[in-house]
Design a protein around this motif. Structure first.
Motif, PDB file in Angstrom:
ATOM      1  N   LEU A 106       0.854  -1.190   0.000  1.00  0.00           N
ATOM      2  CA  LEU A 106       0.000   0.000   0.000  1.00  0.00           C
ATOM      3  C   LEU A 106       0.886   1.235   0.000  1.00  0.00           C
ATOM      4  N   TRP A 107       0.553   2.223  -0.806  1.00  0.00           N
ATOM      5  CA  TRP A 107       1.354   3.441  -0.809  1.00  0.00           C
ATOM      6  C   TRP A 107       0.533   4.627  -1.278  1.00  0.00           C
ATOM      7  N   GLY A 108       1.211   5.793  -1.434  1.00  0.00           N
ATOM      8  CA  GLY A 108       0.489   7.028  -1.708  1.00  0.00           C
ATOM      9  C   GLY A 108      -0.054   7.586  -0.408  1.00  0.00           C
ATOM     10  N   VAL A 109      -1.226   8.146  -0.443  1.00  0.00           N
ATOM     11  CA  VAL A 109      -1.880   8.598   0.788  1.00  0.00           C
ATOM     12  C   VAL A 109      -2.515   7.375   1.444  1.00  0.00           C
ATOM     13  N   VAL A 110      -2.139   7.125   2.689  1.00  0.00           N
ATOM     14  CA  VAL A 110      -2.688   5.952   3.399  1.00  0.00           C
ATOM     15  C   VAL A 110      -3.296   6.429   4.721  1.00  0.00           C
ATOM     16  N   GLN A 111      -4.559   6.144   4.907  1.00  0.00           N
ATOM     17  CA  GLN A 111      -5.229   6.449   6.169  1.00  0.00           C
ATOM     18  C   GLN A 111      -5.154   5.196   7.046  1.00  0.00           C
ATOM     19  N   VAL A 112      -4.589   5.372   8.219  1.00  0.00           N
ATOM     20  CA  VAL A 112      -4.367   4.233   9.109  1.00  0.00           C
ATOM     21  C   VAL A 112      -5.521   4.128  10.092  1.00  0.00           C
ATOM     22  N   HIS A 113      -6.147   2.972  10.152  1.00  0.00           N
ATOM     23  CA  HIS A 113      -7.237   2.724  11.097  1.00  0.00           C
ATOM     24  C   HIS A 113      -6.765   1.743  12.174  1.00  0.00           C
ATOM     25  N   GLU A 114      -7.624   1.486  13.121  1.00  0.00           N
ATOM     26  CA  GLU A 114      -7.248   0.602  14.219  1.00  0.00           C
ATOM     27  C   GLU A 114      -6.912  -0.806  13.725  1.00  0.00           C
ATOM     28  N   ASP A 115      -7.681  -1.312  12.771  1.00  0.00           N
ATOM     29  CA  ASP A 115      -7.467  -2.688  12.299  1.00  0.00           C
ATOM     30  C   ASP A 115      -7.078  -2.771  10.828  1.00  0.00           C
ATOM     31  N   GLY A 116      -6.792  -1.630  10.201  1.00  0.00           N
ATOM     32  CA  GLY A 116      -6.462  -1.717   8.782  1.00  0.00           C
ATOM     33  C   GLY A 116      -6.160  -0.381   8.155  1.00  0.00           C
ATOM     34  N   TYR A 117      -6.167  -0.373   6.841  1.00  0.00           N
ATOM     35  CA  TYR A 117      -5.751   0.816   6.089  1.00  0.00           C
ATOM     36  C   TYR A 117      -6.740   1.114   4.971  1.00  0.00           C
ATOM     37  N   ARG A 118      -6.734   2.398   4.551  1.00  0.00           N
ATOM     38  CA  ARG A 118      -7.354   2.799   3.286  1.00  0.00           C
ATOM     39  C   ARG A 118      -6.253   3.509   2.498  1.00  0.00           C
ATOM     40  N   ALA A 119      -5.893   2.933   1.350  1.00  0.00           N
ATOM     41  CA  ALA A 119      -4.725   3.437   0.627  1.00  0.00           C
ATOM     42  C   ALA A 119      -5.109   3.993  -0.739  1.00  0.00           C
ATOM     43  N   GLU A 120      -4.222   4.861  -1.244  1.00  0.00           N
ATOM     44  CA  GLU A 120      -4.435   5.432  -2.579  1.00  0.00           C
ATOM     45  C   GLU A 120      -4.013   4.444  -3.672  1.00  0.00           C
ATOM     46  N   PHE A 121      -2.893   3.723  -3.426  1.00  0.00           N
ATOM     47  CA  PHE A 121      -2.394   2.754  -4.404  1.00  0.00           C
ATOM     48  C   PHE A 121      -2.187   1.402  -3.729  1.00  0.00           C
ATOM     49  N   ALA A 122      -2.317   0.347  -4.517  1.00  0.00           N
ATOM     50  CA  ALA A 122      -2.087  -0.999  -3.968  1.00  0.00           C
ATOM     51  C   ALA A 122      -1.695  -1.958  -5.072  1.00  0.00           C
ATOM     52  N   TYR A 123      -0.922  -2.976  -4.658  1.00  0.00           N
ATOM     53  CA  TYR A 123      -0.614  -4.087  -5.567  1.00  0.00           C
ATOM     54  C   TYR A 123      -0.405  -5.340  -4.705  1.00  0.00           C
ATOM     55  N   PRO A 124      -0.899  -6.497  -5.162  1.00  0.00           N
ATOM     56  CA  PRO A 124      -0.717  -7.709  -4.366  1.00  0.00           C
ATOM     57  C   PRO A 124       0.766  -8.034  -4.156  1.00  0.00           C
ATOM     58  N   GLN A 125       1.100  -8.529  -2.972  1.00  0.00           N
ATOM     59  CA  GLN A 125       2.468  -8.952  -2.682  1.00  0.00           C
ATOM     60  C   GLN A 125       2.590 -10.473  -2.730  1.00  0.00           C
ATOM     61  N   GLU A 126       1.624 -11.159  -2.133  1.00  0.00           N
ATOM     62  CA  GLU A 126       1.620 -12.621  -2.121  1.00  0.00           C
ATOM     63  C   GLU A 126       0.172 -13.078  -1.965  1.00  0.00           C
TER      64      GLU A 126
ATOM     65  N   ILE B  35       5.898   7.269  -0.408  1.00  0.00           N
ATOM     66  CA  ILE B  35       6.383   7.364  -1.785  1.00  0.00           C
ATOM     67  C   ILE B  35       7.499   6.340  -1.933  1.00  0.00           C
ATOM     68  N   PRO B  36       7.214   5.174  -2.493  1.00  0.00           N
ATOM     69  CA  PRO B  36       8.248   4.132  -2.587  1.00  0.00           C
ATOM     70  C   PRO B  36       9.382   4.562  -3.506  1.00  0.00           C
ATOM     71  N   THR B  37      10.597   4.221  -3.113  1.00  0.00           N
ATOM     72  CA  THR B  37      11.745   4.532  -3.968  1.00  0.00           C
ATOM     73  C   THR B  37      11.858   3.535  -5.120  1.00  0.00           C
ATOM     74  N   GLU B  38      11.281   2.356  -4.950  1.00  0.00           N
ATOM     75  CA  GLU B  38      11.261   1.374  -6.032  1.00  0.00           C
ATOM     76  C   GLU B  38       9.815   1.080  -6.406  1.00  0.00           C
ATOM     77  N   ASP B  39       9.593   0.758  -7.667  1.00  0.00           N
ATOM     78  CA  ASP B  39       8.242   0.466  -8.130  1.00  0.00           C
ATOM     79  C   ASP B  39       7.721  -0.800  -7.447  1.00  0.00           C
ATOM     80  N   PRO B  40       6.613  -0.711  -6.697  1.00  0.00           N
ATOM     81  CA  PRO B  40       6.100  -1.907  -6.003  1.00  0.00           C
ATOM     82  C   PRO B  40       5.472  -2.929  -6.951  1.00  0.00           C
ATOM     83  N   VAL B  41       5.279  -2.552  -8.210  1.00  0.00           N
ATOM     84  CA  VAL B  41       4.640  -3.467  -9.166  1.00  0.00           C
ATOM     85  C   VAL B  41       5.720  -4.253  -9.905  1.00  0.00           C
ATOM     86  N   PRO B  42       5.624  -5.591  -9.931  1.00  0.00           N
ATOM     87  CA  PRO B  42       6.648  -6.365 -10.654  1.00  0.00           C
ATOM     88  C   PRO B  42       6.577  -6.098 -12.154  1.00  0.00           C
TER      89      PRO B  42
END
Lengths: 163, 66
Positions: A106-126, B35-42
């Motif tokens: 999660l990145w960009g503007v991120v609003q932090v809540h007690e149990d989670g986040y609301r983010a401007e950008f996201a991409y799956p990690q795993e 603001i990530p320094t590296e692109d988080p998207v593969p």
């Protein structure tokens, strides 16, 4: 990402490593991820962007939990009760679907809540799939999104017991 | 309060859906800018070429069948 709006912010508020959140998805056509409630299809190999940067008030932004157990419990809850999907107010986005959980950057503007986040950008990690998940869909998801897909561990399956 | 409404959704339906969204991540705490320094998207990796066996020089070409 357009950083122009962010340049005026105090340096102490700026971090450089994405936050990690946890959530679950439906699969669409056996190779795409789709939000359970909003029905948004997550684009492969591109960041998902919120319609607008999330503000402190309101519910805009890409939602994710701050700890994995919550995401897996939610996955099990929906799978077992189908309460959300069967609720008349929630559209059933696909007639045949499978569900999975996983971690997201999660990145960009991120609003932090007690149990989670609301983010401007996201991409799956795993991505984490139940033991009855279709192996072909696993391969398609790995190829589409370029992320590792694994089975839920025994401990993670235990989190779903009793729900 | 309704925060978002999907096409074809009634006010009551939107209120119910937003209620679900509002409750599941808990009360608001703080705002962060990342603001990530590296692109988080593969990036899309190029397909790997087939592994070919190395070509070895022939020591005595006359013994090699045509």
């Amino acid at each position: 990402m357009n950083h122009s709006d962010l340049n005026s912010l105090p340096q102490k508020d700026v971090r450089f490593r994405p936050l990690i959140g946890y959530r679950c998805w439906l699969t669409l056509d056996g190779r795409f991820l789709q939000s359970v409630i909003m029905g948004v299809v997550w684009p492969p190999r591109a960041a998902l962007r919120s319609f607008e940067p999330p503000t402190e008030m309101g519910q805009l932004g890409i939602h994710a939990y701050s700890y994995p157990q919550a995401a897996i419990e939610w996955l099990a809850y929906i799978q077992k009760t189908r309460k959300v999907l069967n609720d008349a107010s929630i559209p059933v986005w696909t007639h045949t679907y499978a569900m999975l959980a996983g971690s997201v950057k999660l990145w960009g503007v991120v609003q932090v809540h007690e149990d989670g986040y609301r983010a401007e950008f996201a991409y799956p990690q795993e991505l984490w799939v139940p033991h009855d998940f279709d192996p072909v869909t696993i391969l398609e998801l790995e190829r589409s999104y370029g992320v590792h897909v694994r089975w839920l561990t025994d401990d993670e399956v235990r989190w779903t017991e009793g729900l | 309060m309704i925060y978002s409404r999907l096409p074809g959704e009634t006010v009551k339906q939107a209120a119910r859906r937003n209620e679900v969204l509002a409750t599941y991540i808990g009360p608001f705490r703080e705002k962060r800018i990342i603001i990530p320094t590296e692109d988080p998207v593969p990036t899309r990796s190029e397909p790997k070429p087939e592994q070919m066996p190395e070509e070895r020089p022939v020591e005595n070409p006359e013994l090699v069948p045509a």
